[in-house]
Each structure stands twice: as C-alpha cells, then as structure tokens.
Design an enzyme around this catalytic site. Structure first.
Site, PDB file in Angstrom:
ATOM      1  N   ASN A   9       0.870  -1.187   0.000  1.00  0.00           N
ATOM      2  CA  ASN A   9       0.000   0.000   0.000  1.00  0.00           C
ATOM      3  C   ASN A   9       0.899   1.227   0.000  1.00  0.00           C
ATOM      4  O   ASN A   9       1.503   1.565   1.013  1.00  0.00           O
ATOM      5  CB  ASN A   9      -0.881  -0.037   1.268  1.00  0.00           C
ATOM      6  N   LYS A  11       0.082   4.284  -0.289  1.00  0.00           N
ATOM      7  CA  LYS A  11      -0.586   5.471   0.258  1.00  0.00           C
ATOM      8  C   LYS A  11      -0.344   6.676  -0.683  1.00  0.00           C
ATOM      9  O   LYS A  11      -0.244   6.470  -1.880  1.00  0.00           O
ATOM     10  CB  LYS A  11      -0.098   5.742   1.678  1.00  0.00           C
ATOM     11  N   HIS A  95      -9.446   0.821   5.409  1.00  0.00           N
ATOM     12  CA  HIS A  95      -8.148   1.104   6.036  1.00  0.00           C
ATOM     13  C   HIS A  95      -8.378   2.091   7.175  1.00  0.00           C
ATOM     14  O   HIS A  95      -9.238   2.968   7.077  1.00  0.00           O
ATOM     15  CB  HIS A  95      -7.183   1.687   4.992  1.00  0.00           C
ATOM     16  N   GLU A  97      -6.897   4.570   7.967  1.00  0.00           N
ATOM     17  CA  GLU A  97      -6.730   5.969   7.553  1.00  0.00           C
ATOM     18  C   GLU A  97      -7.947   6.485   6.783  1.00  0.00           C
ATOM     19  O   GLU A  97      -8.122   7.698   6.661  1.00  0.00           O
ATOM     20  CB  GLU A  97      -5.440   6.105   6.719  1.00  0.00           C
ATOM     21  N   GLU A 180      -5.246  -5.312  10.742  1.00  0.00           N
ATOM     22  CA  GLU A 180      -4.306  -4.209  10.906  1.00  0.00           C
ATOM     23  C   GLU A 180      -4.586  -3.477  12.216  1.00  0.00           C
ATOM     24  O   GLU A 180      -5.406  -2.537  12.245  1.00  0.00           O
ATOM     25  CB  GLU A 180      -4.459  -3.221   9.745  1.00  0.00           C
ATOM     26  N   GLY A 186       2.463   2.025  10.747  1.00  0.00           N
ATOM     27  CA  GLY A 186       3.415   3.118  10.574  1.00  0.00           C
ATOM     28  C   GLY A 186       4.125   3.522  11.858  1.00  0.00           C
ATOM     29  O   GLY A 186       4.754   4.574  11.913  1.00  0.00           O
ATOM     30  N   SER A 226       3.522  -2.376  10.401  1.00  0.00           N
ATOM     31  CA  SER A 226       4.978  -2.389  10.632  1.00  0.00           C
ATOM     32  C   SER A 226       5.641  -3.717  10.260  1.00  0.00           C
ATOM     33  O   SER A 226       6.571  -4.158  10.933  1.00  0.00           O
ATOM     34  CB  SER A 226       5.289  -2.001  12.086  1.00  0.00           C
TER      35      SER A 226
HETATM   36  C1  PEP Z   1      -0.702   0.043   6.139  1.00  0.00           C
HETATM   37  O1  PEP Z   1      -0.788   1.228   5.944  1.00  0.00           O
HETATM   38  O2  PEP Z   1      -1.594  -0.703   5.743  1.00  0.00           O
HETATM   39  C2  PEP Z   1       0.448  -0.462   6.866  1.00  0.00           C
HETATM   40  C3  PEP Z   1       0.413  -1.699   7.282  1.00  0.00           C
HETATM   41  O3  PEP Z   1       1.500   0.407   7.051  1.00  0.00           O
HETATM   42  P1  PEP Z   1       2.953   0.073   7.672  1.00  0.00           P
HETATM   43  O4  PEP Z   1       3.421  -1.215   7.062  1.00  0.00           O
HETATM   44  O5  PEP Z   1       3.798   1.230   7.299  1.00  0.00           O
HETATM   45  O6  PEP Z   1       2.752  -0.054   9.140  1.00  0.00           O
END
Ligand code: PEP
Length: 263
Positions: A9, A11, A95, A97, A180, A186, A226
C-alpha cells in the site's frame, strides 16, 4: 490450500515515474512463483502507468479506496466501474486511515464524518467491488484504547459483520481480510506474533459463522502493521496468516522483495 498474498500500500507516496521505476526494478529481480500473489496499490493517478508496467507480469494491480456508486455527482470520487476499466484486480477498503481516523490526533472530531468510512459505507463499497469482479482487501483492526479496554475481538467482529452484511457467503471465496491493529500501522510497533495469529484465527472463525467454515478456510487473511524484512517470516509462517499488507516497507524495492520471499 491458500495462496499467500503480499500487497504493498503506497498510500499518497511516489509520483507515477517513481512508482513505475520501483515496480520495474523489483520485477527484474522477483522470482516468479505460483505460491504467492504480489499486489501493488498505487495512488489512483499512477494506476494507468503502473498497469502498463505490470501487464503480463507476476504483479497484480490494486487500488487504495473506491466509492460505491458507478457514476454521478460525487466530486473527487472514483468508482469500481472506473477501476475495472484499468484492470484493477484488488481494492483496499476500510483502512484505518480512511475509516476516519487519519492519525486520530491530527483530525478534529468534527471533520471525521467528512472523511470517515463507516461499516455501512464499507459494506456498499464491497458489494460494488464484487459486482465488478474486483477483490476487496477489507481492513479491520482495533485502536490502542480499544485493545487496552479488552475490546479487540468485539471491535473486529463488529467491523467484519458490518462490512459483510447482506453478502452471500459464496461470494467470499476470493475474499481478503487484513488484520491491521491501528496502533501498529506506521509506528514500528509490530503485533506480537502469537496475538496476530490468535486474532487472524478469530477472524476466520467469525467468517465461518457468517458464511460457512469451508468458505472461511479459503479466505486469505493478511497481517498489516509495521511488517519489515526482519519480522515477516515469523508472521507469515503462522497457520492463519496468509501474507501481509505492507505500507512503508513496500516503498523500498529491496525490503519489499525480502518480504515477498518470506511468504
Ligand atoms: C498500512 O498502511 O496498511 C500499513 C500496514 O503500514 P505500515 O506497514 O507502514 O505499518
């Protein structure tokens, strides 16, 4: 037997030339395997260009969001019908976000409804994606406060059942869910492997109750939050974790390749 899946992803990162160079670079090095699906989810504007780069390759194309109507007066939105025109195979929905959190602290509560997906709108998006043959990657996950209050399973069950309401179980064979935990996205704080496995198992059991256990066995459940080259292997070797949704580390070709080879 479920095929592993690793989805990047991006973003709101990379302009299309950078994205094309990234994919082109790892396509030259990625081992073609039929036991792992690789997906990249660029920003909407990069989709046409990335589609040309991944055509006839081992990499599939995903989008990061969608609106649930086909067309109409919905300024700034993109429909599944439009994604379908560009051969998009997967689409992230729900998501954290886009559920209206946007980092929680950065967005005043009063603006959240303008951004926020709800379980209801996520449900409408999923139905429209399925209509166009695009596989949803449904994200579910608890915030830190919800985890600390012992509400993880309750939150995830509500998000899952809300997202799947009215959908026939037989449509879920190709479905993808990403667990998630919001606090792990992040932040560099990865969820403990045993706990990630426990929640992914719980997701599968909940889908089994909603549809039927046979369908649930086919649903791919990813972990996201992460994931890095140094923790991917342990996470992906869990019986109910079928790969990962990767944010930051998918922007670096070498890291993404290493994560793919862990699957
Ligand atoms: C994400 O945005 O779906 C995500 C898992 O981000 P990150 O791997 O940076 O934590």
């Amino acid at each position: 037997m479920r095929t592993k899946l690793v989805a990047g992803n991006w973003k709101m990162n990379l302009i299309s030339t950078q994205g094309a160079a990234l994919v082109d670079g790892f396509l030259k090095r990625v081992e073609v395997r039929d036991d792992v699906d690789i997906v990249v989810c660029p920003p909407f504007l990069s989709i046409p260009r990335i589609r040309d780069v991944v055509r006839n390759s081992a990499v599939k194309l995903g989008a990061q969001n969608v609106f649930w109507k086909d067309d109409g007066a919905y300024t700034g939105q993109v429909s599944a019908k439009q994604l379908h025109e560009f051969c998009v195979d997967f689409c992230i929905v729900g998501h954290s976000e886009t559920r209206g959190k946007f980092g929680v602290l950065e967005v005043p509560e009063t603006t959240v409804p303008f951004f926020g997906e709800t379980d209801e709108t996520i449900n409408l998006k999923i139905k429209n994606l399925l209509f166009y043959g695009i596989t949803p990657i449904l994200c579910v996950g608890e915030t830190l406060a919800e985890r600390e209050e012992g509400k993880t399973d309750e939150v995830i069950k509500t998000q899952l059942l809300g997202a799947l309401a009215g959908i026939d179980g037989s449509e879920l064979y190709q479905f993808v869910v990403a667990y998630e935990p919001v606090w792990a996205i992040g932040t560099g704080k990865v969820c403990d492997t045993a706990e990630a496995q426990r929640v992914c198992r719980f997701i599968r059991a909940t889908i089994g109750e909603f549809a039927d256990p046979e369908v649930a066995e086919d649903v791919r459940i990813l972990y996201g939050g992460s994931v890095k080259p140094n923790n991917a292997k342990e996470l992906f070797s869990q019986p109910d974790i079928d790969g990962g949704l990767i944010g930051g580390a998918s922007l670096d070709g070498e890291s993404f390749l290493q994560i793919i080879s862990s699957a």
